[in-house]
Design a protein around this motif. Structure first.
Motif, short mmCIF file in Angstrom:
data_model
loop_
_atom_site.label_atom_id
_atom_site.label_comp_id
_atom_site.label_asym_id
_atom_site.label_seq_id
_atom_site.Cartn_x
_atom_site.Cartn_y
_atom_site.Cartn_z
N VAL A 59 7.52 -1.20 -18.88
CA VAL A 59 8.60 -2.26 -18.54
C VAL A 59 9.68 -2.11 -19.73
O VAL A 59 9.09 -2.01 -20.65
N ARG A 60 10.70 -2.21 -19.24
CA ARG A 60 11.80 -2.31 -20.20
C ARG A 60 12.87 -3.69 -20.19
O ARG A 60 13.32 -3.76 -19.06
N PRO A 61 12.54 -4.61 -21.12
CA PRO A 61 13.21 -5.90 -21.06
C PRO A 61 14.69 -5.79 -21.33
O PRO A 61 14.92 -4.93 -22.07
N TYR A 62 15.32 -6.80 -20.63
CA TYR A 62 16.76 -6.94 -21.19
C TYR A 62 17.18 -8.12 -21.74
O TYR A 62 16.25 -8.93 -21.84
N SER A 63 18.30 -8.09 -22.16
CA SER A 63 18.81 -9.20 -22.68
C SER A 63 20.34 -9.65 -22.19
O SER A 63 21.02 -8.80 -21.81
N LEU A 64 20.43 -10.88 -21.72
CA LEU A 64 21.61 -11.11 -21.00
C LEU A 64 22.75 -11.33 -21.96
O LEU A 64 22.62 -11.97 -22.90
N VAL A 74 15.14 -22.85 -16.00
CA VAL A 74 15.13 -21.28 -15.76
C VAL A 74 13.74 -21.06 -14.94
O VAL A 74 12.80 -21.78 -15.03
N VAL A 75 13.97 -20.03 -14.03
CA VAL A 75 12.92 -19.95 -13.16
C VAL A 75 12.25 -18.26 -13.37
O VAL A 75 13.01 -17.38 -13.15
N LEU A 76 11.21 -18.28 -13.70
CA LEU A 76 10.45 -16.97 -13.75
C LEU A 76 9.18 -16.55 -12.66
O LEU A 76 8.11 -17.42 -12.70
N THR A 77 9.34 -15.66 -12.16
CA THR A 77 8.41 -15.16 -11.26
C THR A 77 7.72 -14.02 -11.85
O THR A 77 6.68 -13.53 -10.94
N SER A 78 7.63 -13.94 -12.94
CA SER A 78 6.69 -12.62 -13.76
C SER A 78 6.81 -12.95 -15.18
O SER A 78 7.81 -13.46 -15.71
N GLY A 79 5.55 -12.79 -15.73
CA GLY A 79 5.72 -13.12 -17.21
C GLY A 79 6.55 -11.89 -18.04
O GLY A 79 6.84 -11.83 -19.04
N GLN A 80 6.92 -10.56 -17.29
CA GLN A 80 7.70 -9.71 -17.85
C GLN A 80 8.98 -10.20 -17.99
O GLN A 80 9.78 -9.71 -18.90
N ALA A 81 9.44 -11.35 -17.45
CA ALA A 81 10.75 -11.81 -17.74
C ALA A 81 10.87 -12.73 -18.91
O ALA A 81 11.95 -13.22 -19.42
N VAL A 82 9.66 -13.11 -19.52
CA VAL A 82 9.45 -14.00 -20.45
C VAL A 82 10.38 -13.50 -21.85
O VAL A 82 11.23 -14.12 -22.24
N PRO A 83 10.37 -12.14 -22.11
CA PRO A 83 11.29 -11.72 -23.38
C PRO A 83 12.69 -11.84 -23.01
O PRO A 83 13.44 -12.29 -23.99
N CYS A 84 13.27 -11.65 -22.00
CA CYS A 84 14.51 -11.73 -21.79
C CYS A 84 15.00 -13.16 -21.74
O CYS A 84 16.01 -13.49 -22.43
N ALA A 85 14.13 -14.24 -21.10
CA ALA A 85 14.50 -15.67 -21.27
C ALA A 85 14.62 -16.27 -22.58
O ALA A 85 15.52 -16.89 -22.86
N SER A 86 13.55 -15.53 -23.58
CA SER A 86 13.50 -16.06 -24.72
C SER A 86 14.65 -15.78 -25.76
O SER A 86 15.21 -16.50 -26.38
N THR A 87 15.09 -14.53 -25.30
CA THR A 87 16.21 -14.18 -26.13
C THR A 87 17.70 -14.63 -25.62
O THR A 87 18.84 -14.36 -26.42
N SER A 88 17.80 -14.97 -24.50
CA SER A 88 18.99 -15.14 -23.76
C SER A 88 19.32 -16.89 -23.34
O SER A 88 20.27 -16.97 -23.37
N LEU A 142 15.14 -15.38 -13.13
CA LEU A 142 14.98 -14.08 -13.91
C LEU A 142 13.98 -13.41 -13.40
O LEU A 142 12.68 -13.56 -13.17
N SER A 143 14.54 -12.06 -12.78
CA SER A 143 13.32 -11.34 -12.17
C SER A 143 13.31 -9.69 -12.45
O SER A 143 14.32 -9.31 -13.12
N GLY A 144 12.66 -9.10 -11.79
CA GLY A 144 12.86 -7.53 -12.30
C GLY A 144 13.78 -6.89 -11.30
O GLY A 144 14.51 -7.47 -10.37
N SER A 145 14.19 -5.73 -11.83
CA SER A 145 15.26 -4.87 -11.06
C SER A 145 14.87 -4.77 -9.61
O SER A 145 13.76 -4.25 -9.34
N GLY A 146 15.80 -5.06 -8.66
CA GLY A 146 15.44 -4.87 -7.52
C GLY A 146 14.78 -6.11 -6.68
O GLY A 146 14.20 -5.83 -5.54
N GLN A 147 14.37 -6.96 -7.51
CA GLN A 147 13.27 -8.20 -6.97
C GLN A 147 14.10 -9.21 -7.06
O GLN A 147 15.18 -9.57 -7.79
N GLY A 148 13.56 -10.52 -6.40
CA GLY A 148 13.98 -11.74 -6.34
C GLY A 148 15.08 -12.18 -5.48
O GLY A 148 15.39 -13.31 -5.30
N GLN A 149 15.95 -11.17 -4.68
CA GLN A 149 16.90 -11.71 -3.85
C GLN A 149 16.30 -12.58 -2.76
O GLN A 149 16.97 -13.69 -2.50
#
Length: 258
Positions: A59-64, A74-88, A142-149
């Motif tokens: 998993v590679r986190p992004y920053s907005l 902020v809506v999080l569908t995965s714990g993987q999205a927390v780092p992005c949320a925290s920094t953005s 905030l979701s993963g690439s290709g997810q959440g649509q």
């Protein structure tokens, strides 16, 4: 997983199968990526199991670079999205998480108002409808690439303005370590945990085909019927499905090691 709506609600009978589980080796394959991997390994150790960490995804986190203003939540569908949320996102913005583990990670990351749907996408949508009104501001999903649509579309049908942003990308692991393969060959792994159908497919694609029978001789323990289908097609004979859409329910199928 709580991952990519990892708390999808599925159910499966397992009372008689749990007796079979207890007769197997105490090694447990954990294919969950971080940050959930370390949590699961620690819980298994505490329960007396021998975990074998073999994450299926990297998993590679992004920053907005830009965040919409006037956000209601902020809506999080995965714990993987927390780092992005925290920094953005400013930590004063309320966070609505799909499950308890994602909520705990958001709280640990510094968000002050965190709400857990304790379930799946449907439960998260219901929670948002109960706690938020469309006129109060937009939602940042905030979701993963290709997810959440589809989830974003569902929220929009309820009248919400939704900004969907990619918070992380998950790439399949390229190979399974020789240590894991040797443990499978020697029969030291009795159970294989898969938190999503995606991770099951990714892990199997990285495992040499000649090793599939050894992996399939373990008891599969999965989060959803979709993941069960992947394992059954790969040759698994015994697959248990978590009765509730969360990691605690999945691990409860193992219980303490005898």
């Amino acid at each position: 997983m709580e991952g990519a709506l990892a708390d999808q609600h599925q159910s499966g009978g397992h009372s008689h199968q749990q007796q079979d589980v207890l007769s197997h080796a105490t090694g447990v394959l954990v294919t969950r990526p971080e940050p959930g991997l370390s949590e699961t390994v620690a819980e298994l150790l505490d329960a007396g199991w021998q975990p074998f960490a073999s994450p299926a995804l990297v998993v590679r986190p992004y920053s907005l670079s830009e965040v919409p203003t006037g956000l209601r939540a902020v809506v999080l569908t995965s714990g993987q999205a927390v780092p992005c949320a925290s920094t953005s996102v400013d930590h004063s913005v309320p966070v609505f998480a799909v499950g308890d583990r994602t909520a705990r990670r958001a709280h640990a990351a510094g968000f002050r108002a965190v709400y857990s749907a304790q379930g799946d996408a449907s439960a998260l949508a219901d929670l948002l409808a109960q706690q938020c009104r469309p006129e109060q501001g937009a939602l940042l999903l905030l979701s993963g690439s290709g997810q959440g649509q589809s989830f974003a579309h569902h929220l929009r049908t309820k009248g919400f303005t939704v900004f969907r942003r990619v918070a992380y990308a998950a790439q399949p692991v390229k190979k399974i370590s020789p240590t894991i393969q040797q443990a499978l060959r020697e029969g030291r792994i009795g159970y294989s945990l898969f938190f999503s159908a995606e991770s099951a497919k990714s892990w199997l694609s990285a495992l040499p085909r000649a090793m599939w029978p050894a992996a399939a001789s373990t008891v599969g323990v999965v989060m959803s019927d979709a993941a069960k289908e992947v394992l059954c097609k790969a040759g698994w004979h015994t697959v248990l499905v978590a009765p509730e859409p969360n990691a605690a329910s999945l691990l409860s199928l193992l219980g303490p090691s005898s």
